[in-house]
Write a protein that holds these residues in place. Structure first.
Motif, short mmCIF file in Angstrom:
data_model
loop_
_atom_site.label_atom_id
_atom_site.label_comp_id
_atom_site.label_asym_id
_atom_site.label_seq_id
_atom_site.Cartn_x
_atom_site.Cartn_y
_atom_site.Cartn_z
N PHE A 151 0.66 -1.02 0.05
CA PHE A 151 0.04 0.07 -0.03
C PHE A 151 0.90 1.43 -0.10
CE2 PHE A 151 -3.42 2.72 0.36
CZ PHE A 151 -3.47 3.32 1.56
N SER A 152 1.62 1.42 1.23
CA SER A 152 2.47 2.42 0.95
C SER A 152 3.57 2.62 -0.24
CB SER A 152 3.48 2.57 2.39
OG SER A 152 4.00 1.46 2.66
N ALA A 153 4.13 1.42 -0.57
CA ALA A 153 4.92 1.38 -1.54
C ALA A 153 4.22 2.01 -2.97
CB ALA A 153 5.49 0.18 -2.04
N SER A 154 2.79 1.50 -3.31
CA SER A 154 2.28 1.96 -4.46
C SER A 154 1.81 3.52 -4.54
CB SER A 154 0.68 1.24 -4.28
OG SER A 154 1.13 0.03 -4.26
N LEU A 155 1.41 4.07 -3.34
CA LEU A 155 1.05 5.45 -3.20
C LEU A 155 2.17 6.40 -2.92
CD1 LEU A 155 -2.45 5.42 -1.34
CD2 LEU A 155 -1.96 5.40 -3.68
N THR A 156 3.04 5.99 -2.24
CA THR A 156 4.22 6.79 -2.07
C THR A 156 4.98 6.91 -3.54
OG1 THR A 156 4.59 6.01 -0.07
CG2 THR A 156 6.51 7.19 -0.80
N ALA A 157 5.16 6.30 -4.05
CA ALA A 157 5.68 6.37 -5.39
C ALA A 157 5.19 7.17 -6.28
CB ALA A 157 5.78 5.18 -6.25
N LEU A 158 3.66 7.50 -6.26
CA LEU A 158 2.90 8.41 -6.94
C LEU A 158 2.56 9.85 -6.42
CD1 LEU A 158 1.21 8.43 -9.59
CD2 LEU A 158 -0.70 7.72 -8.24
N VAL A 159 2.11 9.80 -5.11
CA VAL A 159 1.92 11.29 -4.65
C VAL A 159 2.13 11.46 -3.28
CG1 VAL A 159 -0.03 11.28 -6.42
CG2 VAL A 159 -0.34 10.27 -3.83
N LEU A 160 2.82 10.57 -2.42
CA LEU A 160 2.63 10.77 -0.95
C LEU A 160 4.11 11.25 -0.49
CD1 LEU A 160 0.82 7.74 0.40
CD2 LEU A 160 0.06 10.08 -0.07
N GLU A 161 5.18 11.34 -1.15
CA GLU A 161 6.51 11.77 -0.46
C GLU A 161 6.53 13.13 0.04
OE1 GLU A 161 9.09 10.17 -0.19
OE2 GLU A 161 9.18 8.53 -1.60
N PRO A 162 5.72 14.15 -0.49
CA PRO A 162 5.48 15.39 -0.04
C PRO A 162 4.76 15.29 1.54
CG PRO A 162 5.04 15.61 -2.03
CD PRO A 162 5.12 14.16 -1.85
N VAL A 163 3.84 14.37 1.59
CA VAL A 163 3.16 14.56 2.87
C VAL A 163 3.53 13.38 3.81
CG1 VAL A 163 1.05 15.90 1.75
CG2 VAL A 163 1.13 13.36 1.64
N GLU A 202 5.42 4.33 10.72
CA GLU A 202 4.90 2.83 10.73
C GLU A 202 3.73 2.57 11.41
OE1 GLU A 202 6.76 0.96 8.87
OE2 GLU A 202 8.67 1.70 8.38
N VAL A 203 3.19 3.31 12.59
CA VAL A 203 2.33 3.35 13.13
C VAL A 203 0.96 3.74 12.18
CG1 VAL A 203 0.82 3.79 15.14
CG2 VAL A 203 3.00 3.13 15.42
N ASP A 204 1.16 4.64 11.86
CA ASP A 204 0.05 5.20 11.03
C ASP A 204 -0.03 4.44 9.47
OD1 ASP A 204 -0.28 7.53 12.26
OD2 ASP A 204 0.90 9.13 10.96
N THR A 205 1.04 4.05 9.15
CA THR A 205 0.78 2.86 7.90
C THR A 205 -0.19 1.69 8.41
OG1 THR A 205 2.96 3.49 7.08
CG2 THR A 205 1.89 1.12 6.40
N VAL A 206 0.18 1.05 9.53
CA VAL A 206 -0.79 0.04 10.10
C VAL A 206 -1.94 0.51 10.37
CG1 VAL A 206 -0.98 -1.45 11.88
CG2 VAL A 206 1.14 -1.12 11.17
#
Length: 399
Positions: free
Chosen positions: A1-13, A199-203
Motif C-alpha cells: 500500500f505505502s509502496a504503491s502510493l508513495t511512489a505516486l503522490v505521497l512523498e511530500p506529505v 510505521e504506526v500510521d501505515t498500520v
C-alpha cells in the motif's frame, strides 16, 4: 500500500508510509512485529470488537437493505487503534467523526492528485486549495498518533524511574505495535519518533480500510448465496458453537471454510486492485520479447491476475471458496491481495486473524441477504462499490 502510493503522490506529505530507503533498513525488524504469537495476543480485542459489531447490526435488523460499510469500518478502526496503540479506551478519543472524515478526505484528495499528472509536481500542488485541505486533514491524523506516542513514552519513562519490572502494569495482556516499535528504538537509536509514527500510521491507515472492505465483499458474496452461507455457518457452529463464547485463537486454524471464503473474496475483490513497483534494474520478461528498463514504474493488477482463466481455470470468474480447500492452487504470484515478494504485506497474519474472527462472529448470529447481480465497482484508493451493494440483516434463529 505505502509502496504503491508513495511512489505516486505521497512523498511530500508522508502520511501512509516511509521511503524505500527507510523501509530497507527496518523491514527485517518490522517483520517480527506480526508473528503468529504476537497476533494471538490481539485475539481478545478482535473478538470484543466483533461482538460489538454483531450487537450494532442486530439493532438494524428491522431496516430495509442498507450500506454496511460504515459499521465495518468503525469496527476495524477500533480494533486497529487498540492493537496499534495499546490503550483499551483509546478508540473513544480516536474513532470520532472528525478523525474518520479526515481519513477518508485524505484518500479522496490523494486519488485526485494521482489522476492529475500536473499535480504530481510538488510546487504546483502546493499552490492549490486541495494541498491546504490535505495538510489540515493530515494534521488531524498526525495529532492523534503523536499524542499517543508521547503518552506511551512518558509511561515508559515513569516506569523506569520507579524501577518497575512491568513497563505498563495492569493495562493489557499484549504488546501493541507501538510498544514493539519503541522497544526496537532502544536497539536501533537511529529509528526516530517520526519514523515510528510513520510505521504506526501505515498500520492504522492501511489496515482498517482494507479489512473493512474485504469484510464487506465477503458478506455481500455470502448474502447472495444461501448454500454458501449455510456451509460457513455450519462450520462456525461446529468449531465455536451456538453459544456466546467468543472466537479464540485456538479456533482460527479449524475455520478452514471461513478462511477459504476470505481468500476467495480477496482473489476477486482485492482492496488494492493494483500495486506500483519501480524496476531497480533492467528486467527481461519471461516472454523474451520485452525488457522493462531500469527506473520504470510498473503497475501490476491484482484484480486482473486474480481473475485470469489461464491462472485459475475456466471458472476463474466464479466465486467458489472450495478452490482453496485442496491443492493445487494457482502459482503464489497469481494471488496479489497481500502483494508479493520482498515488499509483501507484513500484516497478513494480523489481517487474516481479524477477518476470520469478525466474519465467523457475524455469521454465527446473523443472516445476510444481498442482490450482488447489480453490483458495480469504482476505483478509489481501494476498490469500492458504486451501486448494488446494499445488505439486509436478520437475527439467526438458532436451533
Amino acid at each position: 500500500f505505502s509502496a504503491s502510493l508513495t511512489a505516486l503522490v505521497l512523498e511530500p506529505v508522508d502520511i501512509l508510509g516511509v521511503s524505500a530507503e527507510i523501509w530497507k533498513n527496518s523491514i527485517k525488524k518490522l517483520s517480527g512485529t506480526f508473528t503468529p504469537s504476537i497476533v494471538e495476543g490481539y485475539q481478545e480485542v478482535f473478538a470484543g470488537r466483533a461482538a460489538d459489531l454483531v450487537q450494532r447490526l442486530k439493532a438494524r435488523t428491522t431496516e430495509e437493505p442498507f450500506d454496511i460499510m460504515h459499521d465495518l469500518a468503525y469496527t476495524t478502526l477500533e480494533a486497529i487503534c487498540q492493537t496499534a496503540f495499546g490503550f483499551p479506551k483509546i478508540s473513544e478519543s480516536i474513532v470520532t467523526k472528525e478523525y474518520y472524515d479526515a481519513f477518508h478526505r485524505c484518500l479522496e484528495l490523494l486519488i485526485r492528485r494521482g489522476l492529475n499528472p500536473l499535480l504530481h509536481l510538488d510546487f504546483m500542488y502546493r499552490l492549490t486549495p486541495a494541498s491546504k485541505e490535505l495538510q489540515k486533514c493530515v494534521g488531524i491524523l498526525h495529532n492523534v498518533s503523536n499524542t499517543v506516542i508521547t503518552k506511551l513514552i512518558q509511561e515508559r519513562e515513569c516506569a523506569k524511574q520507579d524501577n518497575r519490572n512491568e513497563i505498563v502494569p495492569n493495562r493489557r495482556r499484549f504488546k501493541s505495535f507501538l510498544d514493539l516499535m519503541l522497544e526496537m528504538q532502544v536497539s536501533t537509536p537511529e529509528l526516530s519518533v517520526e519514523q515510528i509514527r510513520s510505521e504506526v500510521d501505515t498500520v492504522l491507515f492501511g489496515g482498517h480500510e482494507t479489512v473493512a472492505t474485504t469484510l464487506f465483499y465477503a458478506l455481500l458474496m455470502i448474502g447472495r448465496d444461501k448454500n454458501l452461507q449455510d456451509k460457513l455457518y455450519n462450520e462456525v457452529r461446529d468449531v465455536v458453537g451456538d453459544g456466546g463464547r467468543p472466537v479464540t485463537g485456538a479456533d482460527l486454524p479449524h475455520l478452514r471454510y471461513c478462511e477459504a471464503t476470505v481468500l476467495e473474496t480477496l482473489r476477486l475483490f482485492p482492496p488494492f486492485p493494483a500495486v506500483l513497483r519501480m524496476a531497480d534494474k533492467d528486467l527481461q520478461l519471461s516472454s523474451g520479447k520485452c525488457v522493462v528498463p531500469r527506473g520504470t514504474v510498473c503497475a501490476v493488477s491484482a484484480m486482473v491476475m486474480g481473475r485470469a482463466r489461464r491462472l485459475w481455470g475456466p471458472d476463474a470468474a466464479e466465486y467458489r471458496p472450495e478452490r482453496w480447500l485442496a491443492p493445487p492452487h494457482a502459482q503464489p504470484a497469481a494471488f496479489l491481495a497481500f502483494s508479493y515478494g520482498r515488499r509483501a504485506c507484513i500484516g497478513k497474519n494480523y489481517a487474516m486473524a481479524i477477518l476470520k474472527t469478525v466474519l465467523a462472529s457475524c455469521v454465527r448470529e446473523l443472516e445476510f441477504t444481498a442482490e450482488q447481480a447489480e453490483l458495480q465497482l469504482k476505483l478509489d484508493v481501494v476498490l469500492r462499490p458504486a451501486s448494488g451493494h446494499l445488505l439486509q440483516v436478520k437475527t439467526r434463529n438458532l436451533k
